[in-house]
Design an enzyme around this catalytic site. Sequence first.
Site, mmCIF file in Angstrom:
data_model
loop_
_atom_site.group_PDB
_atom_site.id
_atom_site.type_symbol
_atom_site.label_atom_id
_atom_site.label_comp_id
_atom_site.label_asym_id
_atom_site.label_seq_id
_atom_site.Cartn_x
_atom_site.Cartn_y
_atom_site.Cartn_z
ATOM 1 C CE LYS A 254 1.421 -11.129 1.631
ATOM 2 N NZ LYS A 254 1.383 -9.905 1.785
ATOM 3 N N GLY B 201 8.456 -12.594 2.364
ATOM 4 C CA GLY B 201 9.203 -12.080 3.839
ATOM 5 C C GLY B 201 10.628 -12.059 3.635
ATOM 6 N N GLY C 123 8.297 -7.835 -1.464
ATOM 7 C CA GLY C 123 7.597 -6.392 -1.401
ATOM 8 C C GLY C 123 8.768 -5.280 -1.280
ATOM 9 C CB ALA D 262 -0.559 0.005 1.274
ATOM 10 C CB CYS E 254 -3.921 -5.890 6.099
ATOM 11 S SG CYS E 254 -3.860 -4.380 6.691
HETATM 12 C C1 LIG Z 1 4.174 -0.275 3.262
HETATM 13 C C2 LIG Z 1 3.726 -1.540 3.385
HETATM 14 C C3 LIG Z 1 2.551 -1.660 2.625
HETATM 15 C C4 LIG Z 1 2.079 -3.080 2.768
HETATM 16 N N1 LIG Z 1 0.811 -3.124 1.990
HETATM 17 C C5 LIG Z 1 0.466 -4.318 1.783
HETATM 18 C C6 LIG Z 1 -0.914 -4.537 0.915
HETATM 19 O O1 LIG Z 1 -1.644 -3.585 0.587
HETATM 20 N N2 LIG Z 1 -1.245 -5.786 0.936
HETATM 21 C C7 LIG Z 1 -0.472 -7.083 1.245
HETATM 22 O O2 LIG Z 1 -0.897 -8.019 0.981
HETATM 23 N N3 LIG Z 1 0.713 -6.687 1.790
HETATM 24 C C8 LIG Z 1 1.098 -5.392 2.168
HETATM 25 N N4 LIG Z 1 2.382 -5.316 2.796
HETATM 26 C C9 LIG Z 1 2.983 -6.575 3.290
HETATM 27 C C10 LIG Z 1 4.155 -7.039 2.246
HETATM 28 O O3 LIG Z 1 3.010 -7.222 1.093
HETATM 29 C C11 LIG Z 1 4.940 -8.336 2.570
HETATM 30 O O4 LIG Z 1 3.857 -9.356 2.994
HETATM 31 C C12 LIG Z 1 5.870 -7.939 3.880
HETATM 32 O O5 LIG Z 1 6.140 -6.731 3.706
HETATM 33 C C13 LIG Z 1 6.862 -8.838 3.874
HETATM 34 O O6 LIG Z 1 7.433 -8.924 2.604
HETATM 35 P P1 LIG Z 1 8.773 -8.145 2.351
HETATM 36 O O7 LIG Z 1 9.973 -8.194 3.477
HETATM 37 O O8 LIG Z 1 9.109 -8.881 0.776
HETATM 38 O O9 LIG Z 1 8.322 -6.621 2.321
HETATM 39 C C14 LIG Z 1 2.817 -4.162 3.143
HETATM 40 C C15 LIG Z 1 4.152 -3.942 3.502
HETATM 41 C C16 LIG Z 1 4.618 -2.633 3.834
HETATM 42 C C17 LIG Z 1 5.965 -2.530 4.144
#
Ligand SMILES: Cc1cc2nc3c(=O)[nH]c(=O)nc-3n(C[C@H](O)[C@H](O)[C@H](O)COP(=O)(O)O)c2cc1C
Length: 338
Positions: free
Chosen positions: A124, A187, A210, A2, A85
């Site tokens: 998710k 993650g 992400g 987001a 979320c």
């Molecule tokens: C700023 C921010 C916004 C996120 N928004 C969403 C979202 O809208 N939908 C979702 O499924 N996960 C969202 N996440 C979680 C990420 O998709 C992901 O599951 C999480 O950050 C872990 O993965 P990463 O280490 O690759 O970021 C968000 C994470 C962050 C940091």
Amino acid sequence: MAGYTHLAFRRALRELGGLGLATTDLVHATQLNAGHRHSLELIETHADDDPLSIQIFSGRDQELVLAAQWLERRGYAGVDINMGCPMAKVNGQGGGARLLCDADDATRLVERIVSAVHVPVTVKMRLGWDRDSICAPRLARRFENVGVAAITIHGRTRSQGFQGAVNLEGIAETVAAVKQIPVIGNGDVRTVEHALHMRRVTGCDAVAIGRGALLDPWIFRKLKDNAAGEDIRDPSPDEQLDFLARHFRLMTEQHAERSCQLFRKFAAWYGAQLGVPDDLEQRMRLFQSIAEFDEIVSEIRERHGERRTSVATALIKVPNGPVERWWRVPVFARGWKA
Ligand SMILES: Cc1cc2nc3c(=O)[nH]c(=O)nc-3n(C[C@H](O)[C@H](O)[C@H](O)COP(=O)(O)O)c2cc1C
């Protein structure tokens, strides 16, 4: 993510290569059904932005069903249901990770959506609400039985927020629980090595990235090159700046002059990553016109190398939730060199 993985960013990433399926920000199903401008902006896409799945959330089944049908009618390739979320305002309405708390309700909900549309429906989710209620393996199996096309599993619980290390064992158990649908591990993947490690240890079919995409937009291309047995190459400083400029340019295609405000949130991040001199970073936070942005980029190009990249200062805010102080997690810059 987001607020970050908007259309311009996705398109800029796709131009670098290697990115497969992308997902939008989470979109409020009720607001989408009501045609709210913000929701319509979130689902805007482009011929280059393919394949794309739209992520929806709500605690109300009927709203999710209607939103999924609406998206299908408009030709979107897939629908992703958010069950991860952790934000209080989302969970308070029964959406996001709150759905993990009742396996029967969650399964019924998923079944209703799957049977209401023909496009693939994915979920998710997190490992569970907290460490005493790990449910992802059981839920993944049940979701598969009612027709879900794939699961993305973030290896943390809701109460962990974004803290602690990602639990690869939990992801592996989810992979082992399903018969044949793909499970996408998620993650803390920041590098090619992390992605390969996650796949090796968990057996997941794919990896979702992400924050790593912000930290190193070339990560997808690097993964593709690695899979093809080619050498992995870091971008040059000029390529990094070209990416910054392209990201903004694509944003202007969607938002015109409003991009000047929307881009500001990226100023500190690009500033730290690219070693942008402080005064220019400050101008990136305040610029008022597209012409001014172009001037700033030219100056950055001329003065590149004046400030060293600050390794641990690149901060990506994480969403509010139950755990205090989540929302300033230092991430370490790799692959970006000033
Ligand atoms: C700023 C921010 C916004 C996120 N928004 C969403 C979202 O809208 N939908 C979702 O499924 N996960 C969202 N996440 C979680 C990420 O998709 C992901 O599951 C999480 O950050 C872990 O993965 P990463 O280490 O690759 O970021 C968000 C994470 C962050 C940091």
